[in-house]
Design a protein around this motif. Structure first.
Motif, mmCIF file in Angstrom:
data_model
loop_
_atom_site.group_PDB
_atom_site.id
_atom_site.type_symbol
_atom_site.label_atom_id
_atom_site.label_comp_id
_atom_site.label_asym_id
_atom_site.label_seq_id
_atom_site.Cartn_x
_atom_site.Cartn_y
_atom_site.Cartn_z
ATOM 1 N N PRO A 155 10.076 -0.707 19.575
ATOM 2 C CA PRO A 155 11.040 -1.015 18.524
ATOM 3 C C PRO A 155 10.593 -0.473 17.169
ATOM 4 C CG PRO A 155 9.706 -2.945 18.985
ATOM 5 C CD PRO A 155 9.311 -1.903 19.986
ATOM 6 N N THR A 156 11.559 -0.376 16.256
ATOM 7 C CA THR A 156 11.228 0.065 14.907
ATOM 8 C C THR A 156 12.053 -0.729 13.896
ATOM 9 O OG1 THR A 156 10.922 2.031 13.513
ATOM 10 C CG2 THR A 156 12.954 1.930 14.773
ATOM 11 N N ILE A 157 11.497 -0.865 12.688
ATOM 12 C CA ILE A 157 12.233 -1.522 11.602
ATOM 13 C C ILE A 157 13.077 -0.458 10.919
ATOM 14 C CG2 ILE A 157 12.045 -3.016 9.576
ATOM 15 C CD1 ILE A 157 9.102 -3.481 10.326
ATOM 16 N N MET A 158 14.309 -0.793 10.574
ATOM 17 C CA MET A 158 15.206 0.169 9.938
ATOM 18 C C MET A 158 14.922 0.273 8.434
ATOM 19 S SD MET A 158 17.042 1.253 12.372
ATOM 20 C CE MET A 158 18.072 2.291 11.372
ATOM 21 N N GLY A 159 15.451 1.353 7.832
ATOM 22 C CA GLY A 159 15.484 1.450 6.377
ATOM 23 C C GLY A 159 14.437 2.365 5.788
ATOM 24 N N LEU A 160 14.819 3.039 4.690
ATOM 25 C CA LEU A 160 13.945 4.025 4.050
ATOM 26 C C LEU A 160 13.750 3.776 2.553
ATOM 27 C CD1 LEU A 160 15.512 7.212 5.700
ATOM 28 C CD2 LEU A 160 13.339 6.119 6.317
ATOM 29 N N ASP A 161 14.635 2.989 1.940
ATOM 30 C CA ASP A 161 14.603 2.840 0.483
ATOM 31 C C ASP A 161 14.440 1.378 0.087
ATOM 32 O OD1 ASP A 161 15.140 5.546 0.344
ATOM 33 O OD2 ASP A 161 17.226 5.309 -0.269
ATOM 34 N N VAL A 162 13.489 1.117 -0.794
ATOM 35 C CA VAL A 162 13.279 -0.277 -1.216
ATOM 36 C C VAL A 162 13.054 -0.391 -2.718
ATOM 37 C CG1 VAL A 162 12.227 -0.882 1.001
ATOM 38 C CG2 VAL A 162 10.746 -0.224 -0.902
ATOM 39 N N ALA A 163 13.367 -1.578 -3.236
ATOM 40 C CA ALA A 163 12.950 -1.954 -4.588
ATOM 41 C C ALA A 163 12.473 -3.399 -4.502
ATOM 42 C CB ALA A 163 14.105 -1.835 -5.571
ATOM 43 N N GLY A 164 11.374 -3.685 -5.185
ATOM 44 C CA GLY A 164 10.833 -5.041 -5.103
ATOM 45 C C GLY A 164 9.607 -5.193 -5.985
ATOM 46 N N ILE A 165 8.779 -6.179 -5.619
ATOM 47 C CA ILE A 165 7.636 -6.555 -6.463
ATOM 48 C C ILE A 165 6.350 -6.410 -5.648
ATOM 49 C CG2 ILE A 165 6.618 -8.466 -7.776
ATOM 50 C CD1 ILE A 165 9.546 -9.539 -8.040
ATOM 51 N N VAL A 166 5.352 -5.759 -6.225
ATOM 52 C CA VAL A 166 4.070 -5.598 -5.533
ATOM 53 C C VAL A 166 3.450 -6.984 -5.347
ATOM 54 C CG1 VAL A 166 1.746 -4.616 -5.684
ATOM 55 C CG2 VAL A 166 3.713 -3.303 -6.547
ATOM 56 N N ASP A 167 3.105 -7.334 -4.104
ATOM 57 C CA ASP A 167 2.499 -8.656 -3.910
ATOM 58 C C ASP A 167 1.100 -8.589 -3.298
ATOM 59 O OD1 ASP A 167 2.978 -8.477 -1.111
ATOM 60 O OD2 ASP A 167 3.207 -10.669 -1.051
ATOM 61 N N ALA A 168 0.653 -7.376 -2.937
ATOM 62 C CA ALA A 168 -0.735 -7.197 -2.491
ATOM 63 C C ALA A 168 -1.059 -5.716 -2.583
ATOM 64 C CB ALA A 168 -0.897 -7.680 -1.046
ATOM 65 N N VAL A 169 -2.313 -5.404 -2.864
ATOM 66 C CA VAL A 169 -2.708 -3.980 -2.908
ATOM 67 C C VAL A 169 -3.884 -3.777 -1.964
ATOM 68 C CG1 VAL A 169 -1.885 -3.586 -5.270
ATOM 69 C CG2 VAL A 169 -4.240 -4.272 -4.910
ATOM 70 N N GLY A 170 -3.932 -2.596 -1.323
ATOM 71 C CA GLY A 170 -5.021 -2.272 -0.415
ATOM 72 C C GLY A 170 -6.294 -1.977 -1.191
ATOM 73 N N GLU A 171 -7.403 -1.986 -0.452
ATOM 74 C CA GLU A 171 -8.723 -1.735 -1.054
ATOM 75 C C GLU A 171 -8.728 -0.414 -1.821
ATOM 76 O OE1 GLU A 171 -11.661 -2.436 2.081
ATOM 77 O OE2 GLU A 171 -12.881 -1.009 0.918
ATOM 78 N N GLY A 172 -9.266 -0.430 -3.019
ATOM 79 C CA GLY A 172 -9.430 0.799 -3.789
ATOM 80 C C GLY A 172 -8.172 1.248 -4.520
ATOM 81 N N GLU A 173 -7.060 0.548 -4.342
ATOM 82 C CA GLU A 173 -5.804 0.971 -4.977
ATOM 83 C C GLU A 173 -5.810 0.554 -6.451
ATOM 84 O OE1 GLU A 173 -3.284 2.897 -4.315
ATOM 85 O OE2 GLU A 173 -2.591 2.346 -6.302
ATOM 86 N N VAL A 174 -5.636 1.547 -7.356
ATOM 87 C CA VAL A 174 -5.706 1.215 -8.782
ATOM 88 C C VAL A 174 -4.419 1.540 -9.539
ATOM 89 C CG1 VAL A 174 -8.227 1.441 -8.971
ATOM 90 C CG2 VAL A 174 -6.789 3.472 -9.271
ATOM 91 N N SER A 175 -3.484 2.286 -8.907
ATOM 92 C CA SER A 175 -2.280 2.717 -9.642
ATOM 93 C C SER A 175 -1.282 1.580 -9.836
ATOM 94 C CB SER A 175 -1.551 3.833 -8.893
ATOM 95 O OG SER A 175 -2.449 4.727 -8.337
#
Ligand SMILES: NC(=O)c1ccc[n+]([C@@H]2O[C@H](COP(=O)([O-])OP(=O)(O)OC[C@H]3O[C@@H](n4cnc5c(N)ncnc54)[C@H](OP(=O)(O)O)[C@@H]3O)[C@@H](O)[C@H]2O)c1
Length: 309
Positions: free
Chosen positions: A57-77
């Motif tokens: 199975p796959t999740i549909m959709g390609l475009d999103v707008a929202g709020i960052v709620d977690a960042v991966g290790e080393g992510e600074v942008s």
């Protein structure tokens, strides 16, 4: 979290509203709590089996707008709480409460518009931007004919071309003629009652979002060295040489830097996303049926959560 998934290809009925685990961001990725998700023709094409090798199975959709709620290790942008929008890769999921995405695909959303309008931008906006500017090199004073000018890609393309200082002609049905002028088209051609090649010639650029006969009749309206960009069909071998023009099929790239450029001109009030339909995430089937009609004006957007403001 809730998400719209498919377990098989088929009609809108294969879209299922399900509970699935929340994704976790890997290094270089951010997790977005999605407020709105844009709908594109590519979504129903994928649902119908256009990419037959896509793992299900796959999740549909390609475009999103929202709020960052977690960042991966080393992510600074990006930081938790940033209001962002992004084009996600196929299968990452846009019709969902959360998605994870590589930070290079993300930009801060325009400040002057909400999440719904921001979610309308990524695929259609990038498709128009990359076709006109990255591929065809459209410039001030040039002429451009945009087929499908009232659609998702077309409404961005008309506005971008006008913003650039080009002379803009759009094709649409007569019901959309005034609308095209209202978003900046210099001329509107009613494709049902007029053959564009009877009234157009010597153009710098044609952007084709329709294909078929419309694409084939477009070669002859370009000036020598002009550019035919299509979002929908492959270029027949030998045609560019035969007509003395250049041609390319667009493959839209996710690109956070270009999204940031688009956000900037939206905040300068030079262009705006045209959203004509907003539906709840649970109405994804209806959204697909509307998109598959081929006559949606502007963009359809799914509301995933309430805007927290
Ligand atoms: N290659 C890529 O990377 C890429 C990226 C984005 C999109 N695409 C593709 O590009 C196509 C367009 O996307 P979209 O989001 O703009 O679609 P869309 O929003 O569904 O387009 C609907 C619009 O098409 C117009 N239309 C229908 N038939 C027409 C015709 N014969 N001549 C002129 N206009 C016509 C309709 O206007 P009327 O109601 O007035 O007829 C309507 O406003 C899709 O096939 C999509 O999959 C490809």
């Amino acid at each position: 979290m809730k998400a719209i998934k498919i377990h098989e290809f088929g009609k809108p009925e294969v879209l299922k509203y399900e509970d699935i685990p929340e994704p976790k961001p890997s290094p270089g990725e951010i997790r977005i709590r999605i407020i709105a998700a844009g709908v594109n023709p590519m979504d129903w094409k994928i649902r119908s089996g256009y990419i037959s090798e896509l793992p299900l199975p796959t999740i549909m959709g390609l475009d999103v707008a929202g709020i960052v709620d977690a960042v991966g290790e080393g992510e600074v942008s990006f930081h938790v709480g940033d209001e962002v929008f992004a084009k996600v890769s196929i299968g990452q999921g846009g019709y969902a409460e959360y998605t994870v995405v590589n930070s290079t695909q993300v930009a801060q959303k325009p400040k002057s518009i909400g999440f719904i309008e921001s979610a309308a931008i990524p695929t259609a906006g990038l498709a128009a931007w990359q076709s006109l500017f990255d591929i065809a090199g459209l410039d001030k004073g040039q002429s451009v004919l945009i087929h499908g000018a009232a659609g998702g890609v077309g409404t961005f393309a008309v506005q971008f071309a006008k913003w650039k200082g080009a002379y803009v002609i759009g094709t649409a049905s007569s019901e959309n003629a005034q609308f095209l002028k209202s978003i900046g088209a210099d001329e509107a051609i009613d494709y049902k009652n007029q053959r564009f090649e009877d009234v157009m010639s010597n153009l710098d650029v044609v952007l084709d979002t329709i294909g078929g006969d419309t694409f084939e009749r477009s070669w002859g309206v370009l000036k020598p060295g002009g550019f035919l960009v299509t979002t929908v069909t492959s270029i027949p071998e030998g045609n560019p040489e035969k007509y003395g023009v250049r041609a390319k099929t667009l493959m839209t790239r996710p690109d956070g830097k270009e999204l940031a450029q688009i956000a900037a001109i939206i905040d300068e009030k030079k262009i705006k996303p045209i959203v004509t339909t907003v539906l709840p995430l649970t109405d994804a089937r209806k959204a697909h049926e509307m998109s598959e009609s081929h006559h949606a004006r502007g963009k359809i957007v799914l509301r995933v959560a309430e805007d927290p403001k």
